[in-house]
Design an enzyme around this catalytic site. Structure first.
Site, mmCIF file in Angstrom:
data_model
loop_
_atom_site.group_PDB
_atom_site.id
_atom_site.type_symbol
_atom_site.label_atom_id
_atom_site.label_comp_id
_atom_site.label_asym_id
_atom_site.label_seq_id
_atom_site.Cartn_x
_atom_site.Cartn_y
_atom_site.Cartn_z
ATOM 1 N N LYS A 103 2.926 -13.486 4.705
ATOM 2 C CA LYS A 103 2.681 -12.146 4.161
ATOM 3 C C LYS A 103 1.621 -11.517 5.068
ATOM 4 C CE LYS A 103 1.157 -10.096 -0.259
ATOM 5 N NZ LYS A 103 -0.256 -9.791 0.073
ATOM 6 N N GLY A 163 -6.171 -0.500 -3.325
ATOM 7 C CA GLY A 163 -7.175 -0.229 -4.348
ATOM 8 C C GLY A 163 -7.219 1.203 -4.838
ATOM 9 N N GLY A 192 -1.488 0.575 -3.738
ATOM 10 C CA GLY A 192 -1.705 1.799 -4.481
ATOM 11 C C GLY A 192 -1.150 1.848 -5.881
ATOM 12 N N ASN A 213 -2.013 -5.930 -7.482
ATOM 13 C CA ASN A 213 -3.189 -6.769 -7.345
ATOM 14 C C ASN A 213 -4.402 -6.091 -7.990
ATOM 15 O OD1 ASN A 213 -4.712 -8.976 -6.663
ATOM 16 N ND2 ASN A 213 -4.963 -8.435 -4.514
#
Length: 245
Positions: A103, A163, A192, A213
């Site tokens: 990733k 974030g 986002g 996340n």
């Protein structure tokens, strides 16, 4: 491919122990375990690589629920700021874990936005090693096509900065829609997401999967409860787009 992906925190104050990580995976149904690589200079065993920023590790989570959930590790090359750093870390993580799914990201100094050209450089080298690579890019037709031509099995596209929790920024919508039309590889929205509504919008646009996340830890949220809610949203979206007949 699983449609809901997640990590276990974006910064040190997002504290996830082994039991919490296991419960997050049970709640989400995700079978990919994202293994962080930012501690590699101080790590001698793949089992000690962190999952998040607290006590959960690749080895502890695998031993607790790996067989139960059929987990497959994916090497999260998180927060490098150059292609050289990303490649070095990916190769070392492969050596330590045996996992060959990467990733990949290369970020700006603020660690919020992909540096697309550096991502392509790193992806080219890692694909040359025969690794499966999932690059993270900001929406750009040229860069997307380069990733596909390199043989990347999936491309992760940022809706807005890491974030930001803004969903797909309005100025990116047209480019994103173009990338999704008849894409030769699966496309993930990664970056986002700030609400379940953003996930619904992503599937309506044609994304194959989403990754969350920071949103899971926003304002003291319970990441397990948030993932349970998102899993229901994703399952509903999958039913909505299923072909009839």
């Amino acid at each position: 491919m699983t449609q809901l992906f997640h990590c276990f925190g974006a910064k040190p104050e997002h504290r996830v122990d082994t039991e919490t990580a296991a419960n997050m995976l049970r709640a989400s149904g995700c079978t990919y375990l994202a293994v962080n690589t930012h501690t590699l200079p101080d790590t001698r065993s793949g089992d000690d690589l962190p999952v998040g920023y607290a006590s959960a590790t690749f080895g502890s989570v695998r031993d607790l629920v790996g067989a139960e959930l059929g987990l497959r590790p994916v090497l999260n090359i998180n927060h490098p700021t150059s292609a050289a750093e990303a490649v070095h870390r990916a190769r070392r993580a492969v050596e330590l874990t045996g996992s060959r799914v990467v990733k990949l990201e290369v970020l700006d100094p603020g660690l919020t936005t992909s540096v697309n050209d550096e991502v392509v450089v790193a992806a080219r080298e890692l694909r040359g090693d025969g690794l499966e690579v999932w690059p993270l890019i900001t929406p750009d037709r040229r860069v997307f096509d380069e990733c596909v031509e390199l043989g990347c099995s999936m491309v992760r596209v940022m809706g807005s900065p890491i974030g930001a929790r803004r969903g797909i920024a309005p100025e990116r919508v047209r480019v994103v829609e173009d990338l999704l039309v008849d894409s030769a590889v699966p496309v993930m929205l990664d970056g986002g997401i700030g609400s379940a509504e953003h996930v619904v919008e992503a599937f309506a646009m044609g994304f194959d999967s989403v990754l969350v996340n920071s949103y899971l830890f926003a304002e003291g949220a319970d990441p397990v409860a948030s993932l349970r809610e998102l899993r229901a949203v994703v399952e509903d979206a999958a039913v909505a787009v299923r072909p009839v007949g």
